[in-house]
Scaffold this active site. Structure first.
Site, PDB file in Angstrom:
ATOM      1  CD  GLU A   1      -1.029  -6.338   8.552  1.00  0.00           C
ATOM      2  OE1 GLU A   1      -1.127  -5.873   9.518  1.00  0.00           O
ATOM      3  OE2 GLU A   1      -1.553  -6.163   7.371  1.00  0.00           O
TER       4      GLU A   1
ATOM      5  CG  ASP B   1      -1.854  -1.212   1.302  1.00  0.00           C
ATOM      6  OD1 ASP B   1      -1.825  -2.202   0.510  1.00  0.00           O
ATOM      7  OD2 ASP B   1      -2.592  -1.171   2.100  1.00  0.00           O
TER       8      ASP B   1
HETATM    9  C1  DGY Z   1      -6.024  -2.312   3.643  1.00  0.00           C
HETATM   10  O1  DGY Z   1      -7.116  -1.930   3.859  1.00  0.00           O
HETATM   11  O2  DGY Z   1      -5.119  -1.970   4.402  1.00  0.00           O
HETATM   12  C2  DGY Z   1      -5.807  -2.967   2.888  1.00  0.00           C
HETATM   13  O3  DGY Z   1      -4.442  -3.214   2.449  1.00  0.00           O
HETATM   14  C3  DGY Z   1      -6.526  -2.666   1.400  1.00  0.00           C
HETATM   15  O4  DGY Z   1      -6.397  -3.852   0.827  1.00  0.00           O
END
Ligand code: DGY
Length: 418
Positions: free
Chosen positions: A385, A162
């Protein structure tokens, strides 16, 4: 905890996050089915319950759009703990079930092949059913996300990384004027210092609103979206997945020529991702320049069966710079942040893909070293994660499905090495 106890703890995470036909990445933070998370989950399940592994992939493809696109989130049941929900995406009528409007890294064909190879007899009917769906998805990428053999993304969420520095110039070029008021939910679950910033989120939502205003039309989104960055992770993952799909075509007696053409195109195209330093790097298609970064995606070349002495040298630096490599951003670079999501932390899923690629290309010592350090990080700090690459401290969500899957399938001594 010894490794057998860790195996049991990892299986317990998969079972706990199991919703029946699909698996949550983790409770709270991600309460739906995510595309590439689910493919990793299937590979994790395949280590102890192969039927459940096939069910995961079958449920994932039940959300495929008629144009071949496989959404990055399937909203099976509404859940107020997540933003942005299906009302923001507004993809009604585009696919068979409520979903987002973008895709995610196509790792599914690779894991489908690996699950099939574990038990070809049991897997044959499953790959026969999945094969045309996987081909249609790959064709969608080759039609709508392909720039001269480099796979680009039209939203940072599409690439899965992201807030990677690879996207910084494209994100800075966006003025998120007109973004609707919103409340983030992610920072209610995870410390804000480990997540993308508000500036990132304004642009994430602005990009969703813009694609929505284009009616999620493939041609319009591919041509008009201001965010268009060619991505090493997407390119190498699709390259690998095409090869794996071609192997499944052979197993089924299907025609593989279209897949081989795509593989050739991506193999040539991937060279366009090399920056001036020879590192595989994000390439901003709108502005015509590389990001100038070394990320963990840069090391996926071997996963795509592309050799690189430069990246082998960079890998030795990553081993020297961080106790728990591979950092998602080079330690010591200007944008490195040990805790903030894809700007420094180590991700076990990417490590596994890098390790599989290294082993496939004969770099056994490096593959073993990476696996051993990843295993140590997970045994000392649990199934997070992501992790601080310098200390191994867990970050982001806890009890994470894909990290547990990576333990079972690759990092655990029970997995049998690379
Ligand atoms: C989030 O919401 O953090 C995700 O990475 C989007 O897919």
């Amino acid at each position: 905890m010894n490794h057998l106890a860790l195996d049991e703890a990892a299986r317990a995470i998969l079972r706990k996050n199991d919703q029946g036909g699909y698996t949550l990445p983790t409770y709270g933070l991600y309460p739906y089915q995510w595309n590439w998370d689910s493919a990793f989950a299937a590979w994790g399940f395949a280590q102890f319950d192969i039927d459940r592994a096939w069910l995961e992939l079958t449920t994932l493809f039940s959300g495929q759009w008629p144009n071949g696109m496989l959404p990055h989130i399937l909203f099976h049941k509404p859940d107020p703990r997540y933003f942005p929900g299906q009302d923001v995406w507004d993809t009604d009528g585009k696919g068979p079930i409520a979903s987002s409007g973008i895709s995610q890294p196509p790792v599914a064909a690779t894991f489908a092949r690996m699950i099939y190879d574990k038990d070809p007899q049991e897997g044959r009917a499953h790959i026969a059913a999945l094969f045309p769906k996987l081909v249609a998805w790959h064709r969608w990428f080759m039609s709508w996300r392909n720039s001269d053999g480099m796979i680009f993304i039209t939203h940072p969420w599409e690439g899965g990384r992201d807030n990677a520095p690879d996207w910084d110039s494209a994100m800075q070029a966006i003025d998120p004027v007109g973004v609707d008021a919103y409340t983030r939910r992610d920072t209610a679950h995870v410390d804000a210092s480990m997540r993308p910033t508000k500036e990132d989120y304004d642009r994430y939502i602005w990009l969703v609103q813009r694609a929505r205003s284009l009616g999620w039309d493939d041609a319009k989104v591919a041509q008009d979206q201001p965010f268009k960055v060619a991505d090493p992770l997407m390119t190498f993952v699709l390259l690998r997945a095409n090869r794996d799909l071609a192997a499944l075509a052979d197993a089924l007696g299907e025609d593989r020529r279209e897949l081989d053409r795509w593989t050739a195109e991506l193999t040539t195209g991937a060279q366009g991702l090399r920056n001036d330093a020879g590192v595989f790097d994000g390439y901003n298609l709108n502005l015509g320049h590389h990001a100038g970064t070394v990320s963990n995606a840069s090391f996926l070349c071997w996963f795509g069966l592309v050799e690189s002495p430069k990246m082998l040298a960079e890998l030795q630096e990553a081993f020297a710079d961080s106790r728990y490599p591979v950092p998602s951003q080079k330690v010591g670079s200007g944008s490195f942040n040990a805790k903030r999501y894809w700007r420094g932390p180590t991700w076990a899923i990417v490590n596994m893909l890098i390790g599989l690629g290294l082993a496939d290309m004969g770099h056994t010592a490096e593959a073993d070293e990476l696996r051993a350090r990843t295993a140590k990080m997970m045994s000392e700090h649990g199934f997070a994660e992501y992790y601080d690459p310098l200390t191994g401290a867990p970050a982001g969500g806890a009890s994470f499905t894909w990290t547990a899957a990576v333990w079972l399938a690759w990092a655990s001594p029970s997995a049998g090495g690379v």
